[in-house]
Every structure is written in C-alpha cells, then in structure tokens.
Design a protein around this motif. Structure first.
Motif, PDB file in Angstrom:
ATOM      1  N   GLY A   2       0.834  -1.200   0.000  1.00 40.10           N
ATOM      2  CA  GLY A   2       0.000   0.000   0.000  1.00 40.10           C
ATOM      3  C   GLY A   2       0.861   1.240   0.000  1.00 40.10           C
ATOM      4  N   SER A   3       0.259   2.339   0.409  1.00 37.90           N
ATOM      5  CA  SER A   3       0.935   3.620   0.407  1.00 37.90           C
ATOM      6  C   SER A   3       1.697   3.783   1.721  1.00 37.90           C
ATOM      7  CB  SER A   3      -0.080   4.744   0.230  1.00 37.90           C
ATOM      8  OG  SER A   3       0.558   5.991   0.131  1.00 37.90           O
ATOM      9  N   ILE A   4       3.000   3.523   1.667  1.00 37.38           N
ATOM     10  CA  ILE A   4       3.836   3.479   2.870  1.00 37.38           C
ATOM     11  C   ILE A   4       4.980   4.466   2.749  1.00 37.38           C
ATOM     12  CG2 ILE A   4       5.399   2.028   4.226  1.00 37.38           C
ATOM     13  CD1 ILE A   4       3.675  -0.386   3.305  1.00 37.38           C
ATOM     14  N   PHE A   5       5.198   5.250   3.798  1.00 31.51           N
ATOM     15  CA  PHE A   5       6.377   6.108   3.852  1.00 31.51           C
ATOM     16  C   PHE A   5       7.517   5.370   4.527  1.00 31.51           C
ATOM     17  CE2 PHE A   5       8.438  10.166   3.622  1.00 31.51           C
ATOM     18  CZ  PHE A   5       9.285  10.218   4.714  1.00 31.51           C
ATOM     19  N   SER A   6       7.240   4.776   5.689  1.00 30.13           N
ATOM     20  CA  SER A   6       8.244   3.969   6.386  1.00 30.13           C
ATOM     21  C   SER A   6       7.534   3.024   7.344  1.00 30.13           C
ATOM     22  CB  SER A   6       9.245   4.840   7.144  1.00 30.13           C
ATOM     23  OG  SER A   6       8.610   5.500   8.220  1.00 30.13           O
ATOM     24  N   ILE A   7       8.256   1.983   7.762  1.00 29.49           N
ATOM     25  CA  ILE A   7       7.727   1.043   8.745  1.00 29.49           C
ATOM     26  C   ILE A   7       8.660   1.032   9.932  1.00 29.49           C
ATOM     27  CG2 ILE A   7       6.963  -1.295   9.214  1.00 29.49           C
ATOM     28  CD1 ILE A   7       6.525  -1.699   6.245  1.00 29.49           C
ATOM     29  N   ASN A   8       8.136   1.276  11.107  1.00 26.17           N
ATOM     30  CA  ASN A   8       8.950   1.245  12.318  1.00 26.17           C
ATOM     31  C   ASN A   8       8.955  -0.182  12.871  1.00 26.17           C
ATOM     32  OD1 ASN A   8       9.596   3.982  11.989  1.00 26.17           O
ATOM     33  ND2 ASN A   8       7.707   4.598  13.009  1.00 26.17           N
ATOM     34  N   ASN A   9       8.526  -0.390  14.088  1.00 27.32           N
ATOM     35  CA  ASN A   9       8.543  -1.746  14.640  1.00 27.32           C
ATOM     36  C   ASN A   9       7.604  -2.673  13.874  1.00 27.32           C
ATOM     37  OD1 ASN A   9      10.214  -0.657  16.548  1.00 27.32           O
ATOM     38  ND2 ASN A   9       9.005  -1.346  18.313  1.00 27.32           N
ATOM     39  N   MET A  10       8.072  -3.910  13.669  1.00 23.37           N
ATOM     40  CA  MET A  10       7.239  -4.972  13.101  1.00 23.37           C
ATOM     41  C   MET A  10       7.194  -6.095  14.130  1.00 23.37           C
ATOM     42  SD  MET A  10       8.330  -4.937   9.071  1.00 23.37           S
ATOM     43  CE  MET A  10       6.736  -5.521   8.468  1.00 23.37           C
ATOM     44  N   ILE A  29      10.831  -6.569  15.985  1.00 27.47           N
ATOM     45  CA  ILE A  29      12.088  -6.093  15.433  1.00 27.47           C
ATOM     46  C   ILE A  29      11.913  -4.626  15.067  1.00 27.47           C
ATOM     47  CG2 ILE A  29      11.461  -6.965  13.118  1.00 27.47           C
ATOM     48  CD1 ILE A  29      14.493  -7.485  12.687  1.00 27.47           C
ATOM     49  N   THR A  30      12.894  -3.818  15.449  1.00 25.60           N
ATOM     50  CA  THR A  30      12.846  -2.397  15.131  1.00 25.60           C
ATOM     51  C   THR A  30      13.311  -2.157  13.696  1.00 25.60           C
ATOM     52  OG1 THR A  30      15.113  -1.922  15.806  1.00 25.60           O
ATOM     53  CG2 THR A  30      13.422  -1.916  17.539  1.00 25.60           C
ATOM     54  N   SER A  31      13.145  -0.945  13.235  1.00 31.87           N
ATOM     55  CA  SER A  31      13.589  -0.620  11.883  1.00 31.87           C
ATOM     56  C   SER A  31      15.100  -0.763  11.752  1.00 31.87           C
ATOM     57  CB  SER A  31      13.165   0.801  11.516  1.00 31.87           C
ATOM     58  OG  SER A  31      13.677   1.733  12.451  1.00 31.87           O
ATOM     59  N   GLY A  32      15.802  -0.638  12.858  1.00 30.58           N
ATOM     60  CA  GLY A  32      17.248  -0.793  12.825  1.00 30.58           C
ATOM     61  C   GLY A  32      17.727  -2.224  13.010  1.00 30.58           C
ATOM     62  N   GLY A  33      16.786  -3.142  13.250  1.00 30.77           N
ATOM     63  CA  GLY A  33      17.152  -4.550  13.341  1.00 30.77           C
ATOM     64  C   GLY A  33      17.303  -5.100  14.748  1.00 30.77           C
ATOM     65  N   THR A  34      17.024  -4.299  15.759  1.00 33.20           N
ATOM     66  CA  THR A  34      17.075  -4.803  17.130  1.00 33.20           C
ATOM     67  C   THR A  34      15.875  -5.710  17.383  1.00 33.20           C
ATOM     68  OG1 THR A  34      18.215  -2.812  17.879  1.00 33.20           O
ATOM     69  CG2 THR A  34      17.128  -4.159  19.558  1.00 33.20           C
ATOM     70  N   ARG A  51      14.511 -20.382  20.164  1.00 37.45           N
ATOM     71  CA  ARG A  51      13.826 -21.248  19.193  1.00 37.45           C
ATOM     72  C   ARG A  51      13.304 -20.456  17.995  1.00 37.45           C
ATOM     73  NH1 ARG A  51       9.219 -23.707  20.496  1.00 37.45           N
ATOM     74  NH2 ARG A  51       8.567 -22.154  22.033  1.00 37.45           N
ATOM     75  N   PHE A  52      12.869 -19.226  18.233  1.00 37.67           N
ATOM     76  CA  PHE A  52      12.298 -18.385  17.167  1.00 37.67           C
ATOM     77  C   PHE A  52      13.281 -17.271  16.821  1.00 37.67           C
ATOM     78  CE2 PHE A  52       7.465 -19.029  18.093  1.00 37.67           C
ATOM     79  CZ  PHE A  52       7.656 -20.404  18.048  1.00 37.67           C
ATOM     80  N   THR A  53      13.279 -16.881  15.554  1.00 38.42           N
ATOM     81  CA  THR A  53      14.099 -15.772  15.096  1.00 38.42           C
ATOM     82  C   THR A  53      13.258 -14.851  14.221  1.00 38.42           C
ATOM     83  OG1 THR A  53      16.088 -17.151  15.087  1.00 38.42           O
ATOM     84  CG2 THR A  53      16.176 -15.092  13.846  1.00 38.42           C
ATOM     85  N   VAL A  54      13.221 -13.574  14.591  1.00 42.42           N
ATOM     86  CA  VAL A  54      12.503 -12.580  13.791  1.00 42.42           C
ATOM     87  C   VAL A  54      13.520 -11.809  12.954  1.00 42.42           C
ATOM     88  CG1 VAL A  54      12.516 -10.862  15.675  1.00 42.42           C
ATOM     89  CG2 VAL A  54      10.807 -10.710  13.827  1.00 42.42           C
ATOM     90  N   SER A  55      13.161 -11.546  11.710  1.00 37.28           N
ATOM     91  CA  SER A  55      14.025 -10.780  10.817  1.00 37.28           C
ATOM     92  C   SER A  55      13.150  -9.970   9.874  1.00 37.28           C
ATOM     93  CB  SER A  55      14.965 -11.702  10.032  1.00 37.28           C
ATOM     94  OG  SER A  55      14.208 -12.603   9.233  1.00 37.28           O
ATOM     95  N   ARG A  56      13.757  -9.060   9.145  1.00 45.70           N
ATOM     96  CA  ARG A  56      12.981  -8.246   8.217  1.00 45.70           C
ATOM     97  C   ARG A  56      13.819  -7.895   7.002  1.00 45.70           C
ATOM     98  NH1 ARG A  56      11.285  -2.936  11.404  1.00 45.70           N
ATOM     99  NH2 ARG A  56      10.720  -2.116   9.331  1.00 45.70           N
ATOM    100  N   ASP A  57      13.103  -7.652   5.907  1.00 44.72           N
ATOM    101  CA  ASP A  57      13.712  -7.177   4.680  1.00 44.72           C
ATOM    102  C   ASP A  57      13.057  -5.833   4.390  1.00 44.72           C
ATOM    103  OD1 ASP A  57      14.380  -6.564   2.027  1.00 44.72           O
ATOM    104  OD2 ASP A  57      14.441  -8.664   1.435  1.00 44.72           O
ATOM    105  N   ASN A  58      13.748  -4.763   4.682  1.00 46.74           N
ATOM    106  CA  ASN A  58      13.148  -3.440   4.550  1.00 46.74           C
ATOM    107  C   ASN A  58      12.840  -3.088   3.104  1.00 46.74           C
ATOM    108  OD1 ASN A  58      13.169  -2.910   7.324  1.00 46.74           O
ATOM    109  ND2 ASN A  58      15.259  -2.129   7.253  1.00 46.74           N
ATOM    110  N   ALA A  59      13.620  -3.610   2.180  1.00 48.36           N
ATOM    111  CA  ALA A  59      13.369  -3.327   0.763  1.00 48.36           C
ATOM    112  C   ALA A  59      12.055  -3.944   0.298  1.00 48.36           C
ATOM    113  CB  ALA A  59      14.525  -3.846  -0.084  1.00 48.36           C
TER     114      ALA A  59
END
Length: 122
Positions: A26-34, A51-56, A66-74
């Motif tokens: 959709g129409s997104i400027f930025s995403i902070n915490n996911m 996970i924060t936008s900076g990867g924390t 047991r679980f790992t959260v990650s993100r692909d900002n692109a």
C-alpha cells in the motif's frame, strides 16, 4: 490504505520448523517496529517477538532460542523462523506493524494482518 498479509502457517509435528512471512503493501512512507503476536483458543493475544527498523530484536521468554525474527526493509516484509516447535506453540499468529504514511511520514499508524494458523502436533 495499508495491508499486511501473513503466510507460511500450517500443521507440523513437534520438533519441526515453520517460517512465517508478513508483507506490507500500500501507500507506505516507512515502517517502524514490526511485531508477531499469537493467540491460542481461550487465551489472550501475546507478543511473541518484534524487530525495530534498525534490526534490534526482542523475544518472549517462551520462544527465546527457538524463534528468530528478521525483516527485509526493501520488501517491507517481516519473517518469523520457528524451530523446535512445541504443541504449546499452537495458535493463530498475527503480524502487527507501525507504519508512517506519505507524504511526510509524520504520524504513525497501527496495522494488523489477518492471521495465519500454526498447529503443532505431539
């Protein structure tokens, strides 16, 4: 309008693995915490990991190691790799994100996905 779409849930035996994905569109400027939440029948929704936008990253004690959260900002996508699954991990898993909107990204809005079911058999 912003949509979050989860995928990757299913049925797995105890000790197995699943990888959940949540793509924001959709129409997104930025995403902070996911964030990933889960809700088992008869229980309150609980925060699993975020996970924060900076990867924390931060995890609930019940899933640490047991679980790992990650993100692909692109790709505006967050993942939840779930290993060593237990029957008590059975729940509907929901993606949640704090999104800022064009044109200036001045305000943050909260969005939820529709959920994906994870069932772990013993």
């Amino acid at each position: 309008q912003v949509q979050l779409a989860e995928s990757g849930g299913g049925l797995v035996q105890a000790g197995g693995s699943l990888r959940l994905s949540c793509a924001a569109s959709g129409s997104i400027f930025s995403i902070n915490n996911m964030e990933w939440y889960r809700q088992a029948p008869g229980k309150q929704r609980e925060l699993v990991a975020f996970i924060t936008s900076g990867g924390t990253t931060t995890y609930a004690d019940s899933v640490k190691g047991r679980f790992t959260v990650s993100r692909d900002n692109a790709k505006n996508t967050v993942y939840l790799q779930m290993n060593s699954l237990k029957p008590e991990d059975t729940a509907a898993y929901y993606c949640h994100a704090f999104v800022t909107l064009p044109p200036e990204g001045r305000y943050e809005y909260s969005y939820w996905g529709q959920g994906t079911q994870v069932t772990v058999s013993s």
